[in-house]
Design an enzyme around this catalytic site. Structure first.
Site, PDB file in Angstrom:
ATOM      1  N   TYR A  61     -36.977 -21.641 -67.388  1.00 40.50           N
ATOM      2  CA  TYR A  61     -35.826 -22.312 -68.004  1.00 40.50           C
ATOM      3  C   TYR A  61     -36.141 -22.813 -69.414  1.00 40.50           C
ATOM      4  O   TYR A  61     -35.228 -22.915 -70.251  1.00 40.50           O
ATOM      5  CB  TYR A  61     -35.261 -23.401 -67.088  1.00 40.50           C
ATOM      6  N   ASP A  99     -25.612 -21.699 -70.508  1.00 38.03           N
ATOM      7  CA  ASP A  99     -25.754 -21.941 -71.946  1.00 38.03           C
ATOM      8  C   ASP A  99     -24.599 -22.831 -72.424  1.00 38.03           C
ATOM      9  O   ASP A  99     -23.659 -23.092 -71.672  1.00 38.03           O
ATOM     10  CB  ASP A  99     -25.797 -20.606 -72.723  1.00 38.03           C
ATOM     11  N   HIS A 114     -22.396 -23.817 -62.433  1.00 34.08           N
ATOM     12  CA  HIS A 114     -23.788 -23.522 -62.062  1.00 34.08           C
ATOM     13  C   HIS A 114     -24.792 -24.354 -62.842  1.00 34.08           C
ATOM     14  O   HIS A 114     -25.978 -24.027 -62.867  1.00 34.08           O
ATOM     15  CB  HIS A 114     -24.077 -22.022 -62.246  1.00 34.08           C
ATOM     16  N   CYS A 122     -33.045 -35.203 -60.938  1.00 33.05           N
ATOM     17  CA  CYS A 122     -34.150 -35.534 -60.038  1.00 33.05           C
ATOM     18  C   CYS A 122     -34.254 -34.535 -58.887  1.00 33.05           C
ATOM     19  O   CYS A 122     -33.245 -34.183 -58.276  1.00 33.05           O
ATOM     20  CB  CYS A 122     -33.914 -36.936 -59.481  1.00 33.05           C
ATOM     21  N   GLY A 183     -16.316 -11.111 -67.980  1.00 32.31           N
ATOM     22  CA  GLY A 183     -17.755 -10.840 -67.980  1.00 32.31           C
ATOM     23  C   GLY A 183     -18.536 -11.360 -66.795  1.00 32.31           C
ATOM     24  O   GLY A 183     -19.600 -11.937 -66.964  1.00 32.31           O
ATOM     25  N   THR A 184     -18.020 -11.140 -65.592  1.00 39.58           N
ATOM     26  CA  THR A 184     -18.788 -11.518 -64.412  1.00 39.58           C
ATOM     27  C   THR A 184     -18.684 -10.395 -63.390  1.00 39.58           C
ATOM     28  O   THR A 184     -17.634  -9.780 -63.227  1.00 39.58           O
ATOM     29  CB  THR A 184     -18.331 -12.881 -63.842  1.00 39.58           C
ATOM     30  N   GLU A 211     -16.819  -2.951 -67.701  1.00 37.11           N
ATOM     31  CA  GLU A 211     -16.740  -2.130 -66.481  1.00 37.11           C
ATOM     32  C   GLU A 211     -16.045  -2.954 -65.402  1.00 37.11           C
ATOM     33  O   GLU A 211     -16.112  -4.189 -65.431  1.00 37.11           O
ATOM     34  CB  GLU A 211     -18.149  -1.727 -66.008  1.00 37.11           C
TER      35      GLU A 211
END
Ligand SMILES: NC(=O)c1ccc[n+]([C@@H]2O[C@H](COP(=O)([O-])OP(=O)(O)OC[C@H]3O[C@@H](n4cnc5c(N)ncnc54)[C@H](O)[C@@H]3O)[C@@H](O)[C@H]2O)c1
Ligand SMILES: [Zn+2]
Length: 238
Positions: A61, A99, A114, A122, A183-184, A211
């Site tokens: 990360y 992002d 997400h 924590c 875009g997923t 696509e």
């Protein structure tokens, strides 16, 4: 290309995935055989990975933070921020991305289901709120601890954990008349189900991407193209 008309009584919810940041230079994840920037998900993005090797997770990360900070919003992020500025509270954005390119383009009415790269929380889920943390760590000793003694972990929903803000997202889907998904791949749940929830009450559903996604059949309209080329000018606000 046909424009998508937005009338004065429409409410719009947008769901974005890794594809919207692809033209900003951030790699998507199914694009490379289920690897995320060359890493197996089970090594860097699961509760088990964190238990086994927290440094491996923070190293991954930290690299995502570095790449995210170097990337710039692209015309697709800007187009959504502009749509929000025209629709106000009739617009809502739910992103699967971690992002901050949507914010940096000007989006404000958004949730990160997400999690966010720019925060940490924590590991004990002791009730302390997430903290801002943009550090690019060099080793595990640099990573801070919570007041309860738990180690701070990335504020990321690992695979197998429950996404954030689900009640608010459900509420916004319930009252939306138009859902736009960008875009997923339609392979990560529950986000892949949102289009079905929207269809249940008759919303128009549009997919934008190069696509068809796995759940393409649930969309009333598919716009094939890159987000940065297809989104600017796609909407006709009446
Ligand atoms: N930028 C980020 O924050 C980032 C990057 C990679 C992965 N992730 C995480 O991994 C998970 C990935 O799932 P996902 O479904 O979002 O992505 P995914 O990687 O599974 O799928 C990416 C999708 O984007 C499409 N795509 C590729 N280039 C595009 C473009 N220029 N314009 C529009 N679409 C394009 C592909 O066709 C594909 O369907 C998410 O939960 C996310 O949190 C985040
Ligand atoms: Zn704690």
């Amino acid at each position: 290309m046909n424009k998508i008309s937005i009338k004065s009584d429409d409410r719009v919810i947008v769901l974005t995935g890794a594809g919207i940041s692809a033209e900003s230079g951030l790699p998507t994840f199914r694009a490379s055989d289920g690897l995320w920037a060359g890493n197996r998900i089970e090594d860097v993005c699961t509760p088990e990975a964190w238990q086994r090797d927290p440094w491996r997770v923070w190293e991954f990360y930290s690299a995502r933070r570095k790449a995210g900070a170097e990337a710039q919003p692209n015309p697709a992020h800007v187009a959504l921020a502009e749509l929000e500025s025209r629709l106000g509270d009739r617009f809502f954005l739910c992103t699967q991305n971690v992002d901050d390119l949507h914010e940096r383009a000007g989006s404000r009415r958004l949730v990160h289901m997400h999690g966010e790269l720019s925060k940490a929380h924590c590991e004990n889920d002791c009730g302390h709120a997430p903290v801002e943390d943009r550090a690019i760590y060099q080793n595990l000793a640099e990573v801070g601890r919570c007041a309860c003694g738990g180690r701070l972990r990335p504020h990321i929903v690992f695979f197998g954990e429950i996404p954030l803000e689900m009640e608010r997202i459900q509420h916004e889907i319930d009252r939306a008349t138009l859902m736009v998904v960008v875009g997923t791949s339609g392979s990560v749940y529950p986000a892949a189900n949102f289009v079905h929830w929207a269809r249940q009450h008759g919303a128009r559903t549009v997919y934008v991407g190069p696509e068809p996604p796995l759940n393409a059949a649930a969309f009333t309209h598919v716009v094939e193209g890159k987000a940065g080329e297809a989104l600017p000018g796609l909407f006709l606000v009446e």
